[in-house]
Scaffold this motif. Sequence first.
Motif, mmCIF file in Angstrom:
data_model
loop_
_atom_site.group_PDB
_atom_site.id
_atom_site.type_symbol
_atom_site.label_atom_id
_atom_site.label_comp_id
_atom_site.label_asym_id
_atom_site.label_seq_id
_atom_site.Cartn_x
_atom_site.Cartn_y
_atom_site.Cartn_z
ATOM 1 N N LEU A 141 2.597 -12.789 55.309
ATOM 2 C CA LEU A 141 2.736 -14.148 55.832
ATOM 3 C C LEU A 141 3.390 -14.139 57.213
ATOM 4 N N GLN B 199 0.795 -13.014 59.730
ATOM 5 C CA GLN B 199 -0.145 -14.101 60.010
ATOM 6 C C GLN B 199 0.508 -15.141 60.905
ATOM 7 N N LEU B 200 1.756 -15.456 60.595
ATOM 8 C CA LEU B 200 2.488 -16.453 61.364
ATOM 9 C C LEU B 200 2.625 -16.007 62.824
ATOM 10 N N LEU C 175 2.353 -22.169 56.669
ATOM 11 C CA LEU C 175 2.904 -20.830 56.437
ATOM 12 C C LEU C 175 4.429 -20.845 56.483
#
Length: 68
Positions: A8, A11-12, A58
């Motif tokens: 995560l 991705q962030l 997110l």
Amino acid sequence: MLKDRDSLLGQLHELRSEHRDLDTIISRLTDGTVLTDQLQLQRLKKRKLLLRDRITRLESELIPDDIA
């Protein structure tokens, strides 16, 4: 759990980077020195808004729920 969090965070980071890049591109296109395709500009702004929504989602997933 740790892999999910790392995933995560990765991705962030990517989404934030793309969001910054779009912000720079949009800023350059709207500075008035270049004739801009308005349809392209709208698409870029829409993409930027979608990225902002995904970033917010997110970020909320990364914040642990408090059970009190």
